[in-house]
Write a protein that holds these residues in place. Structure first.
Motif: not given
Length: 236
Positions: A26-35
């Motif tokens: 889930l953290g990867k998804i959040i990081t990519l979306a924020a990036k």
């Protein structure tokens, strides 16, 4: 009970629920979306949805904030979303969605797991006609909600089906309507609890308990891979 609820019940029984695996994914998804869209959820619908889904899985606030901060870190590697199609014994077909900073590694790992367990990687596009890609959005059923009225309100946003059970409403639409349905519900003041793009099999198959146990072992190996985000199968 409609197709979306059958899918939801099956999903709840999935192996993907272990927190040690789930939160990093889930953290990867959040990081990519924020990036890609900025760190402000109010200005970034994709990030807002990623946070929403993380909260639905009880991901701690500190973990969510850390994932957002990683998007601005200089040493954060570029992430790529990729998907693979494959087949396993007993007629099981699967889509494997991944998020990776090294596609060569991910391809090799996924292919290795499949081939070592009686499966094989398929050419991209082989299973497109076997699965429908759908937007599934959940929210609580309130006492004052009129589903027929909601249906009329959401048709222009791409609604295909709306159904309620056990205090939960699921709205289903084509994947291309994901953003429009989310926006329409938000504009109506409805608090969404979960929103995802899912792949639902057109012709689900039934396998025996013994076969299911065998397949689950393979799926567990795939889901243990840090790059694998979601797996969709044609098992009923």
């Amino acid at each position: 009970m409609g197709r979306a609820f059958e899918y939801r019940k099956a999903s709840k029984l999935k192996r993907w629920g272990a927190m040690s695996k789930l939160f990093p994914k889930l953290g990867k998804i959040i990081t990519l979306a924020a990036k890609e869209g900025g760190t402000d959820p109010d200005m970034n619908p994709r990030l807002r949805t990623a946070i929403l889904n993380a909260k639905a899985e009880n991901m701690p606030k500190d973990n969510i904030e850390a994932a957002i901060k990683r998007a601005t870190a200089k040493d954060t590697a570029s992430m790529l979303e990729v998907s693979f199609e494959g087949k396993l014994p007993h007629g099981v077909q699967l889509f494997i969605e991944c998020m990776t900073d090294n596609n060569t590694r991910t391809v090799a790992n996924v292919k290795n797991i499949l081939t070592k367990n009686g499966g094989e990687m398929l050419t991209k596009g082989s299973l497109e006609f076997m699965f429908d890609r759908k937007a599934l959005i959940e929210f609580p059923l309130k006492d004052d909600m009129d589903l027929e009225e909601l249906e009329l309100e959401l048709i222009d946003a791409g609604l295909e089906e709306i159904e309620a059970e056990d205090g939960v409403v699921i709205v289903t639409g084509d994947y291309t309507s994901f953003g429009a349905l989310n926006s329409a519900l938000e504009n109506m003041g409805i608090e969404i609890t979960k929103a995802n793009l899912e792949r639902m099999p057109n012709s689900p198959i039934t396998i025996t308990e013994k076969e299911q146990a065998e397949i689950d072992k393979i799926l567990d190996k795939l889901e243990d891979d840090e790059d694998v985000q979601k797996i969709f199968t044609n098992i009923a």
